[in-house]
Design an enzyme around this catalytic site. Structure first.
Site, PDB file in Angstrom:
ATOM      1  N   CYS A  32       0.962  -1.194   0.296  1.00  0.00           N
ATOM      2  CA  CYS A  32       0.057   0.093  -0.032  1.00  0.00           C
ATOM      3  C   CYS A  32       0.829   1.356  -0.063  1.00  0.00           C
ATOM      4  O   CYS A  32       1.305   1.717   1.009  1.00  0.00           O
ATOM      5  CB  CYS A  32      -0.885   0.160   1.341  1.00  0.00           C
ATOM      6  SG  CYS A  32      -1.771   1.457   1.658  1.00  0.00           S
ATOM      7  N   CYS A  35       0.015   3.952   2.463  1.00  0.00           N
ATOM      8  CA  CYS A  35       0.347   3.634   3.954  1.00  0.00           C
ATOM      9  C   CYS A  35       1.567   3.941   4.261  1.00  0.00           C
ATOM     10  O   CYS A  35       1.983   4.647   5.278  1.00  0.00           O
ATOM     11  CB  CYS A  35       0.266   1.974   4.013  1.00  0.00           C
ATOM     12  SG  CYS A  35      -1.527   1.520   3.905  1.00  0.00           S
TER      13      CYS A  35
END
Length: 107
Positions: A32, A35
């Site tokens: 991700c 993230c």
């Protein structure tokens, strides 16, 4: 996120639910990109709050049941737990102020 404790199925109850201090949980995954963008924000919150707030991470690839149990439908999700329950969560990349305000609402 080397300086933040990683929570798994085995230590979730002890580190999050049974914590005597509020816990900020970052639900993330290694693949991700957003993230990773939040790493410095989450780390700075951990440094600023010290012992008043525990900050931990949960890799949803390693703990999909914890993600599902906590209603995580998008990454990154930053959730605040207090007295054993989730009180609020924000999903997606947000400015640090958004997380500071969320924490302040439940102080």
């Amino acid at each position: 996120m080397a300086n933040l404790a990683a929570v798994t199925d085995s230590n979730y109850a002890q580190d999050v639910i049974e914590s005597n201090t509020p816990v900020l949980v970052k639900f993330w995954a290694p693949w991700c990109g957003p993230c990773k963008m939040l790493d410095p924000v989450v780390e700075s919150i951990a440094e600023e709050r010290g012992d008043a707030l525990k900050v931990v991470t949960i890799n949803v690839d390693d703990a999909p049941d914890l993600a599902a149990k906590n209603g995580v439908r998008g990454l990154p999700t930053i959730a605040l737990f207090k007295a054993g329950g989730k009180v609020e969560a924000l999903t997606g990349v947000q400015p640090k102020e958004s997380f500071d305000e969320m924490i302040a609402r439940h102080a």
